[in-house]
Design a protein around this motif. Structure first.
Motif, PDB file in Angstrom:
ATOM      1  N   TRP A   4       1.039  -0.930   0.053  1.00 41.99           N
ATOM      2  CA  TRP A   4      -0.335  -0.256   0.321  1.00 41.99           C
ATOM      3  C   TRP A   4       1.031   1.232   0.203  1.00 41.99           C
ATOM      4  O   TRP A   4       0.537   1.885   0.583  1.00 41.99           O
ATOM      5  CB  TRP A   4      -0.764  -0.062   1.357  1.00 41.99           C
ATOM      6  CG  TRP A   4      -2.528   0.356   0.987  1.00 41.99           C
ATOM      7  CD1 TRP A   4      -3.097   1.900   1.464  1.00 41.99           C
ATOM      8  CD2 TRP A   4      -2.982   0.269  -0.201  1.00 41.99           C
ATOM      9  NE1 TRP A   4      -4.168   1.905   1.174  1.00 41.99           N
ATOM     10  CE2 TRP A   4      -3.878   1.444   0.405  1.00 41.99           C
ATOM     11  CE3 TRP A   4      -3.166  -0.563  -1.049  1.00 41.99           C
ATOM     12  CZ2 TRP A   4      -5.395   0.746  -0.612  1.00 41.99           C
ATOM     13  CZ3 TRP A   4      -4.651  -0.774  -2.221  1.00 41.99           C
ATOM     14  CH2 TRP A   4      -5.301   0.319  -1.415  1.00 41.99           C
ATOM     15  N   GLN A  44       3.940   1.743   1.698  1.00 39.93           N
ATOM     16  CA  GLN A  44       4.205   1.394   2.832  1.00 39.93           C
ATOM     17  C   GLN A  44       5.821   1.249   3.240  1.00 39.93           C
ATOM     18  O   GLN A  44       6.360   2.038   4.326  1.00 39.93           O
ATOM     19  CB  GLN A  44       3.277   0.644   4.031  1.00 39.93           C
ATOM     20  CG  GLN A  44       4.447  -0.914   3.788  1.00 39.93           C
ATOM     21  CD  GLN A  44       3.329  -2.303   3.364  1.00 39.93           C
ATOM     22  OE1 GLN A  44       2.681  -0.858   1.758  1.00 39.93           O
ATOM     23  NE2 GLN A  44       3.460  -3.088   2.639  1.00 39.93           N
ATOM     24  N   ASP A  45       6.508   1.386   1.555  1.00 37.64           N
ATOM     25  CA  ASP A  45       7.711   1.128   2.684  1.00 37.64           C
ATOM     26  C   ASP A  45       8.444   1.831   1.583  1.00 37.64           C
ATOM     27  O   ASP A  45      10.284   2.080   1.317  1.00 37.64           O
ATOM     28  CB  ASP A  45       8.220  -0.549   1.723  1.00 37.64           C
ATOM     29  CG  ASP A  45       7.762  -1.675   2.476  1.00 37.64           C
ATOM     30  OD1 ASP A  45       7.736  -1.765   4.052  1.00 37.64           O
ATOM     31  OD2 ASP A  45       7.642  -2.356   2.272  1.00 37.64           O
ATOM     32  N   ASN A  91       1.313   4.106  -5.399  1.00 42.36           N
ATOM     33  CA  ASN A  91       0.450   5.259  -4.536  1.00 42.36           C
ATOM     34  C   ASN A  91       0.161   6.602  -5.048  1.00 42.36           C
ATOM     35  O   ASN A  91       0.875   6.361  -6.360  1.00 42.36           O
ATOM     36  CB  ASN A  91       1.397   5.537  -3.024  1.00 42.36           C
ATOM     37  CG  ASN A  91       0.280   5.953  -2.102  1.00 42.36           C
ATOM     38  OD1 ASN A  91      -0.283   7.015  -1.987  1.00 42.36           O
ATOM     39  ND2 ASN A  91       0.854   4.890  -0.624  1.00 42.36           N
TER      40      ASN A  91
END
Length: 447
Positions: free
Chosen positions: A303, A305-306, A329
């Motif tokens: 999502w 997140q990294d 994203n």
């Protein structure tokens, strides 16, 4: 909120009176404000009431009528709470005045017209006022339209238009820690073979019928399958039911208690082993997060997140410039200081190459690349283009990265590649593309 609604309905069934019915209706309405999946409770509560009455002998017709009236009151109070949540915006609008976009509510529309309509407009139902906020009704219509449209979905390496009935069961099987699965199955076996009396069966129905109803309801919507979170409302019910195993924590059941503790430790340890990459967690059944992308994609693994993990890697590897980045994203990765990038070229399996930000170049090319695991598995979406806009990625657009081995990973969701000219040309020959002459292509591609 769904759990609270069922809890207060259980309290009502245990001691039926008007005051508890009011509280049950209030929490039922609050649950509707959180997730459209909770609409299934309107079908479930009458069933639960029927089961409860079946276990109560000698219930006179007067009492049955009173229970029915109280059930109706619960529904009315819940609708009132929904209206309060929307400040009564558009409440009691006539059904025939709506413009729907789902086939279920819009009916058949002429192909040349806009895809809107109302199948109730010319019937007697059209003059009935809808006791719900208009945005709530249109939200249901929008959700239904999304499922009807059919979107490409991914499972176990395969893409197809629409989804699968078994998608969520499969996703739960590989996303939930195996220690939890052992406890849940043990609890179900214990429930089937226990002899605790009818009250225990009734309470089990209060916990497991919502689980079954939600699973069946969500699984029946096969227009697309993307997010295992759609079935997360079942988790509190399963946890509470599984607490039945606490009965073993007494001296006469020390070995069983040790086994329960071992399963809990396994589940917690398996989860913490991959912390803080919890979103990308997969259990040992499929080889953990490293192999999870072979089974599920989208929000089940990535999502966006990294991004900060990628920044840390780039700080340690300044030679990885220029960087081709396909980030999953809408947030522009440029918000991270020092993260300068361009969009990698699409592969030959993609479409719409005329929109390629690399001036029509077809990948693979040489250079350093960081690509979302979702795109590596072939997802079509969009990504920031490095200039403040968005670049549309077609289905299978970046699948050619599967021909290469990543040299590193940012978390478990961004694969990092260093593709040499030799490697790029080897794959290009396999894909039927002309070879590259030199390694200046990547530098030329940067906007």
């Amino acid at each position: 909120c769904g759990l609270l609604a069922c809890y207060w309905f259980w309290r009502y069934l245990m001691k039926p009176n008007w005051s508890v019915a009011f509280i049950a209706g209030m929490f039922l309405g609050i649950a509707q404000l959180t997730k459209f999946t909770m609409l299934i409770l309107y079908l479930l509560f009458p069933v639960l009431l029927g089961i409860w009455l079946a276990f109560q002998p000698r219930v006179g017709p007067v009492r049955v009528i009173e229970r029915m009236l109280q059930l109706l009151a619960i529904g009315i109070v819940s609708i009132m709470m929904i209206n309060v949540g929307y400040s009564f915006d558009g409440s009691f609008r006539k059904l025939g005045d709506y413009l729907f976009i789902s086939k279920t509510l819009a009916g058949t529309v002429h192909p040349s017209s806009d895809p809107v309509g109302n199948r109730f407009r010319d019937s007697w139902l059209g003059i009935l006022p809808v006791p719900l906020p208009s945005q709530y009704v249109q939200g249901i219509d929008q959700q239904k339209a999304d499922f009807e449209a059919g979107v490409f979905s991914y499972l176990r390496g395969h893409w197809r238009q629409r989804g699968w009935y078994h998608y969520y069961l499969y996703a739960l099987a590989i996303k939930v820690p195996l220690g939890i699965w052992v406890l849940v199955i043990w609890n179900l076996i214990l429930a089937f073979f226990s002899r605790y009396g009818t009250w225990f069966i009734r309470d089990d129905c209060m916990l497991w019928l919502p689980v079954l109803a939600i699973l069946i309801f969500v699984s029946s919507q096969t227009g697309f399958n993307h997010h295992v979170r759609y079935v997360f409302p079942i988790i509190p019910f399963v946890i509470i039911s599984t607490c039945r195993l606490a009965i073993f924590f007494q001296p006469s059941w020390s070995k069983a208690a040790l086994l329960v503790s071992a399963c809990l430790s396994w589940a917690v340890g398996s989860s913490l082993w991959y912390f803080p990459h919890s979103l990308s967690y997969f259990n040992e059944l499929v080889g953990g997060p490293d192999k999870g992308h072979n089974h599920l994609v989208y929000s089940n693994i990535d999502w966006g997140q990294d991004l900060l993990e990628l920044k840390d890697w780039l700080q340690k590897h300044p030679e990885a410039r220029p960087l081709g980045l396909a980030y999953f994203n809408f947030v522009d990765p440029g918000v991270v200081d020092g993260l300068d990038f361009y969009v990698p070229p699409l592969g030959p399996t993609g479409t719409g190459l005329e929109r390629n930000s690399t001036s029509g170049t077809i990948g693979p090319i040489s250079g350093y690349f960081a690509v979302s695991v979702n795109f590596v598995r072939g997802m079509g979406f969009s990504c920031p283009d490095g200039t403040g806009g968005q670049f549309g990625i077609p289905l299978h657009g970046y699948e050619y990265f599967q021909y290469f081995q990543p040299i590193a990973k940012a978390g478990y969701s961004i694969f990092i590649y260093h593709i040499t000219l030799e490697e790029a040309n080897r794959v290009r020959r396999e894909l039927g593309l002309p070879p590259l002459a030199d390694e200046t292509t990547a530098l030329e591609n940067k906007p």
